[in-house]
Design a protein around this motif. Sequence first.
Motif, PDB file in Angstrom:
ATOM      1  N   PRO A  33      66.124 -13.827 -11.806  1.00  0.00           N
ATOM      2  CA  PRO A  33      65.382 -12.558 -11.840  1.00  0.00           C
ATOM      3  C   PRO A  33      65.032 -12.108 -10.424  1.00  0.00           C
ATOM      4  CG  PRO A  33      63.933 -14.386 -12.395  1.00  0.00           C
ATOM      5  CD  PRO A  33      65.305 -14.965 -12.284  1.00  0.00           C
ATOM      6  N   ASP A  35      62.286 -10.341  -8.149  1.00  0.00           N
ATOM      7  CA  ASP A  35      60.879  -9.946  -8.063  1.00  0.00           C
ATOM      8  C   ASP A  35      60.407 -10.383  -6.683  1.00  0.00           C
ATOM      9  OD1 ASP A  35      58.058  -9.860  -8.132  1.00  0.00           O
ATOM     10  OD2 ASP A  35      58.010 -10.210 -10.294  1.00  0.00           O
ATOM     11  N   ASP A  41      62.505 -20.028  -6.345  1.00  0.00           N
ATOM     12  CA  ASP A  41      63.092 -20.087  -7.683  1.00  0.00           C
ATOM     13  C   ASP A  41      64.098 -21.228  -7.727  1.00  0.00           C
ATOM     14  OD1 ASP A  41      65.334 -19.138  -6.347  1.00  0.00           O
ATOM     15  OD2 ASP A  41      65.130 -17.083  -7.091  1.00  0.00           O
ATOM     16  N   TYR A  51      55.082 -18.387  -7.516  1.00  0.00           N
ATOM     17  CA  TYR A  51      54.919 -16.947  -7.756  1.00  0.00           C
ATOM     18  C   TYR A  51      53.647 -16.447  -7.082  1.00  0.00           C
ATOM     19  CZ  TYR A  51      54.943 -12.455 -10.145  1.00  0.00           C
ATOM     20  OH  TYR A  51      54.981 -11.116 -10.425  1.00  0.00           O
TER      21      TYR A  51
END
Length: 344
Positions: A33, A35, A41, A51
């Motif tokens: 993903p 972001d 990740d 995060y």
Amino acid sequence: MSVDLLKLVEYGGCSAKIPAKQLEEILKFLPLPFDPDILVDIDTHDDAGVYRINDELALVLTTDFFPPVCGDPYEFGQIAAANSISDVYAMGGDPVLALNIMMFPAKDLPMEAYAEILKGGFDKAAEAGVRIIGGHTIDDSPPKYGLAVVGFIHPYKIITNAGAKPGDKLILTKPVGTGVIMTAQRMGIADQADIEEAKRQMKLLNRTGAEVMKKHGIRGATDITGFGLAGHALKMARASKVSMNINMKNVPLIGKAYNLVDDGCIPGASFRNMEYAENDTSFAAELDYNLKMIAFDAQTSGGLLMSVPPEKANSVIVDLHLAGLTSSAIIGKVSGKQDKYIHL
């Protein structure tokens, strides 16, 4: 309560991981993903995801579980919890919350064993300052236990497996050999003192090592678990785009692990780990076969492998020893990328 969990399993602890080679093939099909707040990740196969919440706070998220590595349910719970929490320490974070993950064969084991596993996990999590606030259980055999863990970290103080730099010294905080010794226990050829020491090391939180890392501003590290010392060093070298030279003669060992390999006690996971890493590893002509196999021994709740600037290495070792991690040792060094990632 007389329950021997080892009678229910073929592979226990981190040796039950899917082989690293297969895992990498699987991960190729997993989309990443996008972001801007995802700071770490699976791209570098690091120990946990990170995060960002804001400029001062990020979450460290990880999960780990496995079948029993020892016979006693309470000790199994302790070891599984310590192993799960370790990933947060390896990233430089402070573990805070956790959820239980449990697979338990209700028809094969008494509920007292289930309770003891959870109690072991709860007590070890409490020692780490982690609050277990829930979880999930399914009926499954063999039993498996672990945690999903959340930790806090400053977004600019993350320690990753991509942080090794040429010239750094490699420091290992725990001795290796848990896979060999626990396999030898199942074969009936391990000394009781070695079994107890292996379990002590697996139950030992990596909190102290993490505190020393943070004190000295270390930015590159990983923890040593199911892919063995050489396998996790390889992942770190790839992520950092460097090569690592490890002197196996300097690697601390638990008890008679060396002699047990000499007696033919080589877990199957060692060969799977070697198959994964051998194309990216050069082996010195004088490398002892026993030490070669120990380099690939699957560890459960193993120590931290730190990449430390050379001017800080001696101070880090002193602090680790003073903190009780007396087996900590400088086991190698980092160089610029060579023809192979790992040199043993």
